[in-house]
Motif scaffolding. Structure first.
Motif, PDB file in Angstrom:
ATOM      1  N   UNK A  82       0.867  -1.295   0.007  1.00 39.08           N
ATOM      2  CA  UNK A  82       0.131  -0.053   0.055  1.00 39.08           C
ATOM      3  C   UNK A  82       0.851   1.428   0.016  1.00 39.08           C
ATOM      4  N   UNK A  83       2.043   1.093   0.784  1.00 39.85           N
ATOM      5  CA  UNK A  83       2.942   2.340   1.057  1.00 39.85           C
ATOM      6  C   UNK A  83       3.593   2.671  -0.423  1.00 39.85           C
ATOM      7  N   UNK A  84       3.928   1.575  -1.150  1.00 34.64           N
ATOM      8  CA  UNK A  84       4.772   1.435  -2.271  1.00 34.64           C
ATOM      9  C   UNK A  84       3.539   1.978  -3.482  1.00 34.64           C
ATOM     10  N   UNK A  85       2.313   1.614  -3.410  1.00 35.88           N
ATOM     11  CA  UNK A  85       1.646   2.157  -4.293  1.00 35.88           C
ATOM     12  C   UNK A  85       1.046   3.437  -4.119  1.00 35.88           C
ATOM     13  N   UNK A  86       0.911   4.158  -2.864  1.00 37.68           N
ATOM     14  CA  UNK A  86       0.746   5.443  -2.621  1.00 37.68           C
ATOM     15  C   UNK A  86       1.884   6.303  -3.311  1.00 37.68           C
ATOM     16  N   UNK A  87       3.023   5.998  -2.797  1.00 34.92           N
ATOM     17  CA  UNK A  87       4.381   6.632  -3.291  1.00 34.92           C
ATOM     18  C   UNK A  87       4.436   6.591  -4.875  1.00 34.92           C
ATOM     19  N   UNK A  88       4.240   5.577  -5.573  1.00 32.82           N
ATOM     20  CA  UNK A  88       4.075   5.441  -7.016  1.00 32.82           C
ATOM     21  C   UNK A  88       3.015   6.283  -7.521  1.00 32.82           C
ATOM     22  N   UNK A  89       1.837   6.315  -6.990  1.00 29.83           N
ATOM     23  CA  UNK A  89       0.794   7.150  -7.276  1.00 29.83           C
ATOM     24  C   UNK A  89       1.059   8.704  -7.335  1.00 29.83           C
ATOM     25  N   UNK A  90       1.591   9.009  -6.348  1.00 31.42           N
ATOM     26  CA  UNK A  90       2.012  10.566  -5.954  1.00 31.42           C
ATOM     27  C   UNK A  90       3.114  10.755  -6.860  1.00 31.42           C
ATOM     28  N   UNK A  91       4.219   9.945  -6.942  1.00 29.38           N
ATOM     29  CA  UNK A  91       5.127  10.426  -7.972  1.00 29.38           C
ATOM     30  C   UNK A  91       4.474  10.507  -9.526  1.00 29.38           C
ATOM     31  N   UNK A  92       3.798   9.674  -9.845  1.00 25.73           N
ATOM     32  CA  UNK A  92       3.355   9.378 -11.049  1.00 25.73           C
ATOM     33  C   UNK A  92       2.551  10.524 -11.544  1.00 25.73           C
ATOM     34  N   UNK A  93       1.850  11.071 -10.809  1.00 28.15           N
ATOM     35  CA  UNK A  93       0.960  12.284 -10.786  1.00 28.15           C
ATOM     36  C   UNK A  93       1.782  13.454 -10.947  1.00 28.15           C
ATOM     37  N   UNK A  94       2.828  13.585  -9.992  1.00 25.95           N
ATOM     38  CA  UNK A  94       3.555  14.650 -10.305  1.00 25.95           C
ATOM     39  C   UNK A  94       4.294  14.892 -11.613  1.00 25.95           C
ATOM     40  N   UNK A  95       4.879  13.632 -12.002  1.00 26.39           N
ATOM     41  CA  UNK A  95       5.366  13.330 -13.353  1.00 26.39           C
ATOM     42  C   UNK A  95       4.406  13.632 -14.489  1.00 26.39           C
ATOM     43  N   UNK A  96       3.225  13.368 -14.282  1.00 28.54           N
ATOM     44  CA  UNK A  96       2.274  13.376 -15.537  1.00 28.54           C
ATOM     45  C   UNK A  96       1.970  14.805 -15.569  1.00 28.54           C
ATOM     46  N   UNK A  97       1.836  15.842 -14.392  1.00 25.88           N
ATOM     47  CA  UNK A  97       1.591  17.296 -14.385  1.00 25.88           C
ATOM     48  C   UNK A  97       2.999  17.821 -15.196  1.00 25.88           C
ATOM     49  N   UNK A  98       4.006  17.538 -14.626  1.00 25.44           N
ATOM     50  CA  UNK A  98       5.126  18.117 -15.480  1.00 25.44           C
ATOM     51  C   UNK A  98       5.161  17.825 -16.931  1.00 25.44           C
TER      52      UNK A  98
END
Length: 109
Positions: A82-98
């Motif tokens: 769950x922690x891995x998924x939450x971090x992956x989601x946060x980083x993925x959303x940030x990269x998508x915005x960039x």
């Protein structure tokens, strides 16, 4: 999926490699279908990513409990996933915005 599978093999977790390939493939498929159905919106990124991470958590639990024979002991991996998924989601959303702001996504299509 292939990169994650190779990482499993190279890091000594070859018994997870087939499951990793299948789970990561399902994650990508679900995320892509959800994002496409929501016309590439920001909510689509969030929904697709969240669905993919749910697939990861459930997939690794199912793979470890059923196919590797760990039974309910496999549940111990759920919090970490769950922690891995939450971090992956946060980083993925940030990269998508960039990528959107830099117009990189338009160049990829």
């Amino acid at each position: 999926g292939i990169g994650s599978m190779l990482a499993d093999i190279l890091l000594g977790y070859a018994h997870y490699a087939p499951g990793t390939l299948a789970i990561k493939g399902l994650m990508a498929l679900a995320a892509a279908l959800i994002l496409k159905s929501m016309n590439g919106s920001r909510v689509g990124y969030l929904a697709g990513g969240a669905a993919a991470e749910c697939i990861m958590v459930a997939g690794y639990f199912g793979y470890a409990s059923l196919l590797l024979g760990k039974g309910l002991a496999a549940a111990a991996s759920i919090p970490g996933n769950i922690v891995q998924g939450a971090v992956g989601l946060a980083v993925g959303l940030a990269l998508a915005a960039v990528m959107e702001r830099s117009k990189l996504t338009a160049k990829l299509v």
